[in-house]
Design a protein around this motif. Structure first.
Motif, short mmCIF file in Angstrom:
data_model
loop_
_atom_site.label_atom_id
_atom_site.label_comp_id
_atom_site.label_asym_id
_atom_site.label_seq_id
_atom_site.Cartn_x
_atom_site.Cartn_y
_atom_site.Cartn_z
N ASP A 28 0.83 -1.21 0.00
CA ASP A 28 0.00 0.00 0.00
C ASP A 28 0.86 1.26 0.00
O ASP A 28 0.37 2.34 -0.28
N TYR A 29 2.12 1.11 0.36
CA TYR A 29 2.97 2.26 0.60
C TYR A 29 3.72 2.74 -0.65
O TYR A 29 4.28 3.81 -0.65
N GLY A 30 3.76 1.96 -1.68
CA GLY A 30 4.50 2.36 -2.86
C GLY A 30 4.39 1.33 -3.96
O GLY A 30 3.47 0.51 -3.96
N PRO A 31 5.32 1.37 -4.89
CA PRO A 31 5.28 0.40 -6.00
C PRO A 31 5.60 -1.01 -5.51
O PRO A 31 5.84 -1.23 -4.33
N ARG A 32 5.63 -1.93 -6.41
CA ARG A 32 5.90 -3.33 -6.09
C ARG A 32 7.27 -3.50 -5.44
O ARG A 32 8.24 -2.92 -5.87
N PHE A 33 7.29 -4.28 -4.37
CA PHE A 33 8.52 -4.59 -3.66
C PHE A 33 8.93 -6.02 -4.04
O PHE A 33 8.08 -6.90 -4.13
N ASN A 34 10.21 -6.26 -4.22
CA ASN A 34 10.72 -7.60 -4.56
C ASN A 34 11.77 -8.03 -3.56
O ASN A 34 12.46 -7.20 -2.97
N GLY A 35 11.89 -9.33 -3.38
CA GLY A 35 12.88 -9.85 -2.45
C GLY A 35 12.81 -11.36 -2.35
O GLY A 35 12.56 -12.05 -3.34
N GLY A 36 12.95 -11.87 -1.14
CA GLY A 36 12.96 -13.30 -0.94
C GLY A 36 12.26 -13.69 0.34
O GLY A 36 11.83 -12.84 1.12
N GLY A 37 12.18 -14.98 0.53
CA GLY A 37 11.54 -15.49 1.72
C GLY A 37 12.02 -16.88 2.05
O GLY A 37 12.66 -17.55 1.23
N ALA A 38 11.75 -17.31 3.26
CA ALA A 38 12.07 -18.66 3.72
C ALA A 38 10.88 -19.17 4.52
O ALA A 38 10.11 -18.37 5.07
N TYR A 39 10.73 -20.47 4.58
CA TYR A 39 9.60 -21.03 5.32
C TYR A 39 9.91 -22.43 5.82
O TYR A 39 10.84 -23.09 5.34
N PHE A 40 9.12 -22.87 6.78
CA PHE A 40 9.13 -24.27 7.20
C PHE A 40 7.69 -24.72 7.40
O PHE A 40 6.81 -23.92 7.72
N ASP A 41 7.45 -25.98 7.17
CA ASP A 41 6.17 -26.63 7.45
C ASP A 41 6.46 -27.86 8.30
O ASP A 41 7.34 -28.65 7.96
N TYR A 42 5.71 -28.00 9.37
CA TYR A 42 5.81 -29.21 10.19
C TYR A 42 4.40 -29.76 10.32
O TYR A 42 3.55 -29.16 10.99
N ASP A 43 4.14 -30.87 9.66
CA ASP A 43 2.82 -31.50 9.67
C ASP A 43 2.83 -32.63 10.70
O ASP A 43 3.50 -33.63 10.53
N PHE A 44 2.08 -32.45 11.78
CA PHE A 44 2.07 -33.42 12.88
C PHE A 44 0.83 -34.30 12.89
O PHE A 44 0.80 -35.29 13.61
N LEU A 45 -0.20 -33.96 12.12
CA LEU A 45 -1.41 -34.77 11.97
C LEU A 45 -1.74 -34.85 10.49
O LEU A 45 -1.33 -33.99 9.71
N PRO A 46 -2.51 -35.85 10.08
CA PRO A 46 -2.92 -35.87 8.67
C PRO A 46 -3.73 -34.60 8.35
O PRO A 46 -4.69 -34.28 9.04
N HIS A 47 -3.28 -33.83 7.38
CA HIS A 47 -3.93 -32.62 6.88
C HIS A 47 -3.76 -31.38 7.76
O HIS A 47 -4.24 -30.32 7.41
N ILE A 48 -3.08 -31.48 8.89
CA ILE A 48 -2.94 -30.33 9.79
C ILE A 48 -1.47 -30.18 10.20
O ILE A 48 -0.80 -31.16 10.51
N GLY A 49 -1.01 -28.92 10.20
CA GLY A 49 0.37 -28.67 10.58
C GLY A 49 0.59 -27.24 11.03
O GLY A 49 -0.33 -26.44 11.14
N VAL A 50 1.85 -26.93 11.26
CA VAL A 50 2.31 -25.61 11.67
C VAL A 50 3.23 -25.09 10.58
O VAL A 50 3.99 -25.85 9.99
N THR A 51 3.15 -23.79 10.32
CA THR A 51 4.03 -23.18 9.33
C THR A 51 4.65 -21.92 9.91
O THR A 51 4.04 -21.24 10.73
N GLY A 52 5.86 -21.64 9.49
CA GLY A 52 6.56 -20.42 9.88
C GLY A 52 7.15 -19.79 8.64
O GLY A 52 7.62 -20.50 7.74
N GLU A 53 7.11 -18.46 8.56
CA GLU A 53 7.58 -17.77 7.35
C GLU A 53 8.37 -16.53 7.68
O GLU A 53 8.13 -15.89 8.71
N PHE A 54 9.29 -16.19 6.80
CA PHE A 54 10.05 -14.96 6.86
C PHE A 54 10.06 -14.37 5.45
O PHE A 54 10.31 -15.09 4.48
#
Length: 159
Positions: A28-54
């Motif tokens: 909302d603050y300006g033009p398109r911003f570009n960069g990168g990201g990292a993530y993890f997924d930990y699925d502890f039940l069928p169809h359900i899990g935890v995710t973390g993102e940067f």
């Protein structure tokens, strides 16, 4: 006296994927911003899990948005494709434009995010991901900031 059931010979407590990719944000603050990201997924039940993102996306004049998020995810598997939905809570850091005197303001805000995407299984240990996310930053400059972020990347699945 006899039992026809077998005892499991191996089991694991969950499924872990760690990955990263290219991110582009419509801020909302300006033009398109570009960069990168990292993530993890930990699925502890069928169809359900935890995710973390940067995410780290940068615009002109030293503007950038950096976010750290964690939350839940729900996924389904259809052959090699696994679509998912996610709800996250986190913290975002916004770096405002550099002022003529050389000073910048760098402030942090709480945020929530919703989104979804799909993982495509290339190999048993390699996944390619397309992910979209909508964020709502609270109390941003007496208003709010609501960027949407698209990330294309890959992840390694630990077996």
């Amino acid at each position: 006296m006899l039992c026809g059931q077998a005892i499991p010979t191996a089991s694991r407590s969950g499924d872990l994927k760690i990955g990263g990719g290219f991110s582009t944000a419509n801020s909302d603050y300006g033009p398109r911003f570009n960069g990168g990201g990292a993530y993890f997924d930990y699925d502890f039940l069928p169809h359900i899990g935890v995710t973390g993102e940067f995410h780290f996306v940068q615009g002109p004049n030293n503007l950038y948005e950096k976010t750290y998020e964690v939350g839940g995810r729900y996924y389904r598997t259809y052959g090699r494709i696994a679509p998912f939905a996610k709800v996250l809570y986190g913290r975002g850091v916004f770096n405002f434009p550099t002022l003529p005197d050389g000073f910048t303001a760098n402030l942090a805000y709480n945020l929530i995010a919703v989104g979804g995407g799909a993982d495509f299984k290339v190999k048993p240990y390699l996944y390619v991901r397309a992910d979209w996310e909508y964020q709502e930053w609270f109390n941003f400059a007496q208003s709010s900031l609501s960027p949407s972020i698209l990330t294309i990347g890959a992840a390694y699945r630990f077996r």
